[in-house]
Design a protein around this motif. Structure first.
Motif, short mmCIF file in Angstrom:
data_model
loop_
_atom_site.label_atom_id
_atom_site.label_comp_id
_atom_site.label_asym_id
_atom_site.label_seq_id
_atom_site.Cartn_x
_atom_site.Cartn_y
_atom_site.Cartn_z
N PHE A 38 0.84 -1.20 0.00
CA PHE A 38 0.00 0.00 0.00
C PHE A 38 0.87 1.24 0.00
N ILE A 39 0.54 2.22 -0.85
CA ILE A 39 1.25 3.49 -0.86
C ILE A 39 0.61 4.42 0.15
N LEU A 40 1.38 4.85 1.14
CA LEU A 40 0.88 5.71 2.20
C LEU A 40 0.59 7.12 1.71
N ARG A 41 -0.47 7.72 2.26
CA ARG A 41 -0.79 9.12 2.04
C ARG A 41 -0.60 9.86 3.35
N ASP A 42 0.02 11.04 3.31
CA ASP A 42 0.32 11.73 4.56
C ASP A 42 -0.47 13.02 4.77
N ASP A 43 -1.42 13.32 3.90
CA ASP A 43 -2.14 14.59 4.05
C ASP A 43 -3.29 14.48 5.03
N ALA A 44 -3.87 15.63 5.39
CA ALA A 44 -4.90 15.67 6.42
C ALA A 44 -6.16 14.93 6.01
N SER A 45 -6.47 14.91 4.71
CA SER A 45 -7.67 14.18 4.27
C SER A 45 -7.50 12.68 4.50
N ALA A 46 -6.29 12.17 4.33
CA ALA A 46 -6.04 10.75 4.60
C ALA A 46 -6.13 10.47 6.10
N VAL A 47 -5.59 11.37 6.93
CA VAL A 47 -5.68 11.19 8.38
C VAL A 47 -7.15 11.14 8.80
N ALA A 48 -7.94 12.06 8.25
CA ALA A 48 -9.37 12.08 8.58
C ALA A 48 -10.06 10.81 8.09
N ALA A 49 -9.75 10.38 6.87
CA ALA A 49 -10.39 9.20 6.29
C ALA A 49 -10.13 7.95 7.13
N TRP A 50 -8.90 7.76 7.58
CA TRP A 50 -8.57 6.59 8.40
C TRP A 50 -9.22 6.70 9.78
N THR A 51 -9.31 7.91 10.31
CA THR A 51 -10.00 8.09 11.60
C THR A 51 -11.46 7.70 11.49
N TYR A 52 -12.13 8.15 10.41
CA TYR A 52 -13.53 7.79 10.22
C TYR A 52 -13.68 6.28 10.06
N ALA A 53 -12.75 5.66 9.31
CA ALA A 53 -12.83 4.22 9.07
C ALA A 53 -12.66 3.41 10.36
N PHE A 54 -11.94 3.98 11.33
CA PHE A 54 -11.75 3.31 12.62
C PHE A 54 -12.80 3.75 13.64
N GLY A 55 -13.85 4.43 13.18
CA GLY A 55 -14.99 4.74 14.03
C GLY A 55 -14.90 6.01 14.83
N GLY A 56 -14.00 6.92 14.47
CA GLY A 56 -13.85 8.15 15.23
C GLY A 56 -14.09 9.40 14.41
N ASP A 57 -13.67 10.53 14.96
CA ASP A 57 -13.82 11.82 14.31
C ASP A 57 -12.62 12.68 14.69
N VAL A 58 -12.32 13.68 13.88
CA VAL A 58 -11.24 14.60 14.22
C VAL A 58 -11.79 15.87 14.85
N LEU A 59 -13.09 15.91 15.09
CA LEU A 59 -13.73 17.04 15.75
C LEU A 59 -14.38 16.59 17.05
N THR A 60 -14.54 17.53 17.96
CA THR A 60 -15.27 17.27 19.19
C THR A 60 -16.74 17.04 18.87
N ALA A 61 -17.49 16.51 19.83
CA ALA A 61 -18.89 16.16 19.60
C ALA A 61 -19.72 17.37 19.20
N ASP A 62 -19.39 18.56 19.74
CA ASP A 62 -20.18 19.74 19.39
C ASP A 62 -19.65 20.43 18.14
#
Length: 503
Positions: free
Chosen positions: A262-286
């Motif tokens: 797999f070719i790694l991506r290091d930008d913020a959209s990739a960080v967000a995408a993997w966070t969402y895929a693991f069931g989380g968010d990069v923002l607080t609940a509000d």
């Protein structure tokens, strides 16, 4: 990463655009009632508008009603007699649109613009002008504000751009247009939009104003080589991280030279995408702050770090990854769905050069731990700037036409973007037949989620990228500490910027 250096880096990244916006004059918008607040990524519930009102039958003594009756115009585009747009006449207006489309996409767009100019009953003339990329348009809008001049009636940009512009009340609140009983969209029409797209430009910190409207979207997808997977003994693409790792490691072992996985991506959209895929968010609940140090982000970064250390993933920094994918130097890559035509071209070119049939390939959801995929989507919105009521209404009439199901479906064929309403997707069966990989990604639209709208996100993206690389280059023991620091710095930046706004 030094906190002091990082903080000054963030502030420097935002200094110029913030100064430009802060120095600008405030536009007058008699129909939009704009107010100053901030933005956020948590998708609020969509506002349901009343269905379009029909003219009441003429009777001698109409029954009393608690609701005011809004009289519709008598003819095409005749000004309404009541309501928010009473007396506002959009007929004969010329409006300018600063857009970002170039090359063949711009040529195709202009055919739609020409049709609108010829067919709209209000005799509105749209002048569509390419102004470069999103950064160029942002600079031009800020320069206009700084000079005390009004930008174009229609502009495009991301959701965090909307937050900048609204600091000076520079945008119209589209909820007023959307929910107008005559000029707006019915409840049924509004429900036709995918909820995540429809809600993306609602800004909770700006009193839930709707500061943009979605004409199209792109999505983070996983590209996979089906032919190679089958040769390695797998039936198809992975759905879970464990399956993804197993397949990536098998391909890397087959190549034996550090590539293949797999070719790694290091930008913020990739960080967000993997966070969402693991069931989380990069923002607080509000939705008012950042939480890059949540359990999902930590787990996702640890997973990718493990893949890198075991030789199942690698970095490729010499351009776009599609040539590597086509040459079987990567069995998986991750990127925007807008790259599908380029992947198709490279796969066919390499097969022709090798004298063999092209590999079968496709697009899939990011491997996830959640029951259903959570796909990161993004795209610029069309915004209406705060000018005159007549210009604003004319601009909305074009947006309403451009985002109709039929026109949006045609624009998707022309541009390769995804439509933002289900009615458009239902009209694209012929396009799916010619681009099955696009069709695979299209099926993932109901699982869409989006990145932060916060005013600080442009600079925070740089910080997220730096943190990702620091994690991958380290020994894996300080992932949480790095993400703690990123979270703290991102929230400090957001607070400082909002404090400046208050002053």
């Amino acid at each position: 990463m030094s906190r002091k250096i990082s903080t000054w880096f963030f502030l420097l990244a935002l200094l110029v655009p913030l100064v430009l916006v802060a120095c600008g004059g405030s536009g007058t918008n008699t129909t939009s009632n704009n107010t100053t607040t901030s933005n956020d990524n948590t998708a609020p519930a969509a506002t349901t508008a009343p269905a379009a009102t029909t003219a009441p039958a003429v009777v001698d003594e109409p029954e009393a009603t608690d609701e005011p009756v809004v009289e519709e115009p008598m003819g095409p585009c005749e000004p309404a007699k009541d309501g928010a747009f009473a007396g506002v006449d959009p007929r004969g207006q010329t409006i300018v649109w600063w857009h970002n489309h170039s090359g063949s996409r711009q040529e195709r767009l202009l055919t739609l613009v020409e049709r609108f100019n010829q067919e709209n009953e209000c005799d509105i003339t749209l002048d569509a002008q390419n102004q470069g990329g999103y950064n160029d348009i942002r600079d031009k809008v800020n320069a206009s504000i700084f000079a005390g001049e009004a930008p174009a009636a229609l502009i495009v940009g991301y959701q965090n751009d909307q937050a900048f512009y609204q600091l000076n009340e520079g945008l119209a609140d589209l909820n007023i247009f959307l929910n107008d009983p005559y000029w707006g969209l019915s409840a049924e029409e509004q429900a036709d939009f995918y909820a995540s797209f429809f809600d993306q430009s609602i800004h909770p910190v700006f009193d839930n104003q709707r500061l943009g409207f979605p004409p199209n979207r792109s999505m983070e997808v996983m590209y996979y080589n089906q032919t190679w997977l089958e040769e390695l003994g797998f039936d198809g693409p992975p759905t879970t991280p464990d399956e993804f790792k197993e397949m990536s490691c098998a391909a890397a072992a087959a190549n034996g030279d550090g590539t293949g996985g797999f070719i790694l991506r290091d930008d913020a959209s990739a960080v967000a995408a993997w966070t969402y895929a693991f069931g989380g968010d990069v923002l607080t609940a509000d939705g008012t702050g950042y939480v890059y140090n949540g359990e999902a982000t930590i787990a996702a970064m640890a997973f990718l770090k493990e893949m890198l250390d075991e030789g199942c993933a690698y970095f490729f920094t010499e351009g776009f990854p599609n040539p590597e994918f086509a040459a079987r130097r990567a069995i998986f890559t991750m990127g925007s769905s807008s790259g599908i035509p380029f992947y198709n071209s490279d796969v066919n070119t390499i097969a022709t050069e090798a004298g063999r049939a092209p590999d079968v390939w496709g697009t899939a959801a990011i491997p996830h731990t959640t029951p259903e995929p959570v796909q990161n989507i993004y795209g610029g919105d069309i915004m209406i700037t705060a000018t005159s009521p007549e210009q604003e209404l004319a601009a909305w009439i074009f947006i309403k036409w451009f985002t109709s199901a039929e026109v949006m479906a045609e624009w998707s064929r022309m541009s390769g973007y995804f439509p933002t309403r289900a009615g458009s997707a239902a009209l694209l069966g012929d396009y799916v037949e010619t681009s099955p990989q696009w069709g695979q990604a299209l099926e993932l639209l109901p699982y869409s989620y989006y990145e932060p709208q916060l005013i600080s996100y442009t600079a925070v993206r740089d910080g997220a990228q730096a943190a990702f690389n620091e994690i991958m280059q380290g020994d894996g023991s300080n992932i949480k500490a790095i993400l703690d620091e990123l979270t703290e710095l991102a929230n400090e930046l957001q607070e400082e910027l909002m404090a400046e706004v208050g002053n």
